[in-house]
Every structure is written in structure tokens, then in C-alpha cells.
Design an enzyme around this catalytic site. Structure first.
Site, mmCIF file in Angstrom:
data_model
loop_
_atom_site.group_PDB
_atom_site.id
_atom_site.type_symbol
_atom_site.label_atom_id
_atom_site.label_comp_id
_atom_site.label_asym_id
_atom_site.label_seq_id
_atom_site.Cartn_x
_atom_site.Cartn_y
_atom_site.Cartn_z
ATOM 1 N N CYS A 79 -2.498 8.353 -0.751
ATOM 2 C CA CYS A 79 -2.818 8.489 -2.172
ATOM 3 C C CYS A 79 -4.217 7.954 -2.498
ATOM 4 O O CYS A 79 -5.210 8.597 -2.197
ATOM 5 C CB CYS A 79 -1.734 7.817 -3.021
ATOM 6 S SG CYS A 79 -1.742 8.375 -4.742
ATOM 7 N N HIS A 167 3.320 10.265 -1.406
ATOM 8 C CA HIS A 167 3.855 8.984 -0.946
ATOM 9 C C HIS A 167 5.000 9.219 0.052
ATOM 10 O O HIS A 167 6.119 9.536 -0.345
ATOM 11 C CB HIS A 167 4.367 8.156 -2.135
ATOM 12 C CG HIS A 167 3.269 7.603 -2.982
ATOM 13 N ND1 HIS A 167 2.685 6.381 -2.724
ATOM 14 C CD2 HIS A 167 2.636 8.104 -4.068
ATOM 15 C CE1 HIS A 167 1.737 6.148 -3.621
ATOM 16 N NE2 HIS A 167 1.688 7.183 -4.445
ATOM 17 N N GLU A 169 6.537 7.031 1.721
ATOM 18 C CA GLU A 169 7.418 5.863 1.794
ATOM 19 C C GLU A 169 8.605 5.933 0.839
ATOM 20 O O GLU A 169 9.583 5.191 1.008
ATOM 21 C CB GLU A 169 6.619 4.575 1.533
ATOM 22 C CG GLU A 169 6.065 4.409 0.122
ATOM 23 C CD GLU A 169 4.706 5.058 -0.098
ATOM 24 O OE1 GLU A 169 4.029 4.689 -1.066
ATOM 25 O OE2 GLU A 169 4.324 5.950 0.710
#
Length: 509
Positions: A79, A167, A169
């Protein structure tokens, strides 16, 4: 312990989640502020640049010297990191015409690209940014796109530098863990050796090397963290470990004796110290939550100083500090402000001559439980809910008085015992009651009452970094509410907290 992966924090709310996903791959990683990380990176095998609430185009953009690791160590920029490399290395980042938040799907993936191995076309990813990469940086090669975002992922030709605007994660990125595994295992070639067995073996060796024949004093709380720390140390140094369980007057009802009984038969040398009057006296008249925490930390150290002097030649103070304690007590310039100070983070006063040893300092809560299981600790003890170091002091909003402590202990006992009796305790990660600094009008019998309000809190979580409220059955909440109001003198109203973390925290103070 090998450092392996360095995660640089630019203030994103997701930084801790990156660490969680990396650890789930049995790879050790550490989080450091972008402006304060180790000078020597020789022991690191990969660097991950996290996201940020800032824009790379703004005058207050958070800046870092990429030459310290770019081209030398494999880099994954996420990001803000992806936009940073583009903006400052020959590309262009501009404000996006389309708000790029939430779910999106990959519409293009470059063929035979290692970063996207086993990632399906149309795989869902999670976006969270207002800028977008219009032009790739020098030597940039597009790896993936979505319908609305052309350059959603790229690499730098000739070096192991990769960047993604989504993202990986968060759970909403369906193949996010696969992408992280591709980068760390297939590209950076990192061994997946961070397992409970290896941690126990290596930590015992490290403790023996560090402490040698010195004596160590450790503060037991009855909780998972301090218990696992004690058993680890006991395996490393045996009779040179002296455990002290301090009653600060802010424990759960009957907890002081219950905890002492719990440790019988575990082979630990434990001494109980009742310092409740000392703590309550020091807390008298204090309402500010940070002052409460610091006061408890100070008195806790004073009690330990007194007790350690009774044991001759003690050199070390052991603590059950875990990684979220460390992360939440560190302030990164601007974005990651300190959420709250932790009473066992930040060192000892000058007058106390003990060195600190924290064997669990780099572990998340769920990892501590896995280590405990490897050590053979009883499952009931490992399943115990987390309990704050400052105890009920931060669940009493306002002044700490013996009467307020009594009320909250009684309410808490009804709630926790009720969860156990209804087989709900193990479905909850953490539960407790909060005594509010307000009175409420009520009616008992034919009389008007003006008494305390308590809030019940129950959350589900993995590691405490994020949490959601538990949907406890209405019948259970009704029964517990009636029992509290009928049994606990001084309470006439009960509410249930349905806030998640973020934006709220688990504790109220």
C-alpha cells in the site's frame, strides 16, 4: 533467535496483522517504526514496508532511505510502501478518481510470476487507499490489475523488490497468505522454523547463557503469560527462580488464594505477598487511567524491591511481557501514537539494581498458549482469559475505593462464574465487568434507588490486537443481569458493551 523479517511501521492499523500472518507461516518477524530500526540489517532476510494513513504526495509524508535495503534484501512494499517506491523512484502517484476502499478482484495476473503462484484470477483483495499509482517507477513491471486499478502490483526488474497496493494481511484478501508465503518462502528463501518446539529449545539455551548461575525473581499473576514465563525459566535455571505472587487488592474475588493453590504441584517456588493495603492507599483519590497504571507499576516495583532484598544476591527480574504490550507502548512519529502505557514495559527505576529478562517479549498471546502447550502446562490454565496487569483498577472508572473494589469483585464473580456454568467461557477470549462513574435511578420493592451502573464486556479475538464483541445469548444476559442486581448491593443497572476493537479498546481505560 534469527531476526528473519523486518516489518517497518508507517502507522497503518494493519501493521500488526502483517506480523500475525508472517508468524502463522512459522517465520519469525519484528515490527519497528519506519524512523527507528536497527542499523545492522545483516541478520534480516526480508523487509516488508507497511501501509500508512499518510499520502506520499503530502508535505508531511513519512520518508525512509530505501537504499539501506533495496537491491540488497528482498522487499515487499504494501500500500503506502508501494506508492512510496513509485513516487520517489521515477513513477507517478496521483489522487484516484475512484475511491479504492474495500473488496476488489484481480482481473489480470502476469503469467508465471512467482509472487502470484497459486493465486487464482478473480481472487478477492482488500483495498484501503485514496491515491493510486499512475506510472510505475523506473524498471517497474506490472504484475497484476483489478478492474479499476491498473497497477495493483508490480516488481522492479533486476532486483527482488515487489509492491502491492492491496492488503494481503487482512482476511478479506482471499489469497493474501499465499502471496506472503510466495514472497517469504519462494522468493526470500526463508526457512519456516519458528515453531513452538524450536522456540522452547532455543529460549532455554538463551536463558541459561544469559542468566548462568544468577538468581531470578519473577512476578506471577496466575495468568497465561507469567505462568508460561515461569515454567520456561524453571526449565532453564531450576531452583534459582523465585516466584512472587503479589495481591494488589485489585484481583478477582478470592483470586489470591486460588492462584496460590493453582501453582501447587507445578514444581515452582512461589511466595504469596499480600500488599493490597499498600496499593489501595497509593491509589486513593486517583481517577486518571494513565496515573493509575503508573502508580500501580511504581508500587509493584517497590514491593518487588522489598521482596528481592529478602532473597540474597538476586540479579534479575523476570516479567511475562508479550509483544502487544511492547507494540502498544511504543510511539511512532505521528501515526502510531501510544495507545496506553503498560506497567511492565519501560524499564526499572535507577534505585532498583535488577536486570530485566522477558522470555516472551516477542510473542503474541496465541503463540504464548502454544508454547505453554508444548511445555505441558494444564489446558485449563492456558485457557484462562487475559486479565490486565493493573487489575480491576482500570475497570473501575473513576476513583479506587475499597467499596468500589468490593462491588466490582462481586459483579465480576457472578459474570465469570455464569460464563463457566453455561459453557460459554471457552467461547470468549476475554470477559469482565466495568464499574461506571455514574449512578442510575431504579426501583427496588416500592423504594426509589440511586445506585451504580456496571457494564459487561465479552470479546472474541486471536491476539488482542483486534477484537469483536461476543453475541452472548439474551437469556444468559437476562439471567446474569438479574443475579447481579439481586446479589450485589449498590448496583441497580447492567449494560452490555457491543463495541469492537478498533475503534474501541478491549478495556475501557
Amino acid at each position: 533467535m534469527q531476526h528473519n523479517v523486518l516489518i517497518l511501521d508507517f502507522g497503518s492499523q494493519y501493521t500488526q496483522l502483517i506480523a500475525r500472518r508472517v508468524r502463522e507461516l512459522n517465520i519469525f518477524c519484528e515490527i519497528f517504526p519506519f524512523n527507528n530500526f536497527p542499523n545492522d540489517l545483516s541478520s534480516y532476510k526480508a523487509v516488508i514496508l507497511g501501509g500508512s494513513p499518510f499520502s506520499v504526495r503530502s508535505s508531511d509524508a513519512l520518508k525512509i532511505d530505501l537504499s539501506l535495503f533495496r537491491g540488497k534484501i528482498p522487499v515487499l512494499a504494501v500500500c503506502y510502501g508501494a506508492q512510496y517506491i513509485a513516487h520517489f523512484c521515477g513513477g507517478e502517484v496521483a489522487s484516484s478518481d475512484i475511491r479504492e476502499y474495500g473488496r476488489a478482484n484481480l482481473s489480470f495476473i502476469k503469467k508465471d510470476e512467482l509472487l502470484f503462484q497459486n493465486v487464482a484470477l478473480d481472487s478477492q483483495v482488500w483495498m484501503s487507499h485514496s491515491d493510486t499509482i499512475k506510472t510505475l517507477p523506473t524498471n517497474g513491471v506490472k504484475l497484476a490489475s483489478t478492474k479499476d486499478v491498473e497497477n495493483v502490483a508490480y516488481k522492479i526488474e533486476g532486483e527482488n523488490t515487489f509492491a502491492i497496493q492491496f492488503h494481503p494481511e487482512v482476511y478479506h484478501s482471499t489469497d493474501g497468505k499465499q502471496i506472503l508465503e510466495n514472497f517469504l518462502v519462494n522468493i526470500a528463501k526463508i526457512d519456516q522454523s519458528f515453531t513452538p518446539d524450536n522456540f522452547v529449545e532455543n529460549t532455554i539455551k538463551e536463558l541459561q547463557q544469559k542468566i548462568q548461575k544468577d538468581k531470578v525473581v519473577l512476578g506471577l499473576s496466575g495468568g497465561v503469560d507469567s505462568t508460561v514465563a515461569a515454567v520456561l525459566l524453571n526449565k532453564a535455571i531450576g531452583k534459582n527462580l523465585y516466584c512472587i505472587f503479589v495481591n494488589n487488592g485489585l484481583l478477582r474475588k478470592n483470586e489470591f488464594q486460588n492462584v496460590l493453590d493453582q501453582y501447587k504441584g507445578m514444581g515452582l517456588n512461589v511466595k504469596g505477598v499480600d500488599a493490597s493495603a499498600r496499593f489501595l492507599e497509593a491509589l486513593a483519590g486517583i481517577s486518571d487511567p494513565e496515573t493509575k497504571r503508573k502508580t500501580i507499576g511504581r508500587v509493584f516495583i517497590e514491593v518487588f524491591d522489598d521482596e528481592s532484598k529478602i532473597i540474597e544476591n538476586v540479579k534479575w527480574l523476570a516479567q511475562g511481557t508479550i509483544y502487544p504490550d511492547v507494540i502498544e507502548s511504543v510511539s511512532v512519529k505521528g501515526p502510531s501514537a501510544t495507545i496506553k502505557s503498560h506497567h511492565n514495559v519501560g524499564g526499572l527505576p535507577d534505585y532498583m539494581k535488577l536486570k530485566i529478562v522477558e522470555p516472551l517479549r516477542m510473542l503474541f498471546k496465541d503463540e504464548v498458549r502454544r508454547i505453554g502447550k508444548t511445555l505441558g502446562i494444564d489446558a485449563e490454565l492456558l485457557g484462562r482469559h487475559p486479565f490486565p496487569g493493573p487489575g480491576l483498577s482500570i475497570r473501575i472508572l473513576g476513583e479506587i475505593t475499597p467499596e468500589n473494589v468490593r462491588i466490582l469483585q462481586e459483579v465480576d464473580a457472578v459474570f465469570i462464574n455464569g460464563l463457566k456454568e453455561h459453557n460459554l467461557y471457552d467461547k470468549v477470549w476475554q470477559a469482565g465487568a466495568i464499574l461506571l462513574p455514574v449512578n442510575s435511578v431504579g426501583v427496588m420493592g416500592d423504594e426509589r434507588t440511586y445506585e451504580k451502573v456496571v457494564a459487561l464486556r465479552a470479546v472474541e479475538s486471536t491476539d488482542g490486537m483486534t477484537a469483536d464483541w461476543v453475541h452472548l445469548p439474551y437469556d444468559f444476559l437476562m439471567k446474569i443481569t438479574n443475579e447481579i442486581i439481586n446479589k450485589v448491593k449498590g448496583v441497580n443497572r447492567v449494560v452490555y458493551d457491543i463495541s469492537s476493537k478498533p475503534p474501541a479498546t478491549i478495556e475501557w481505560e
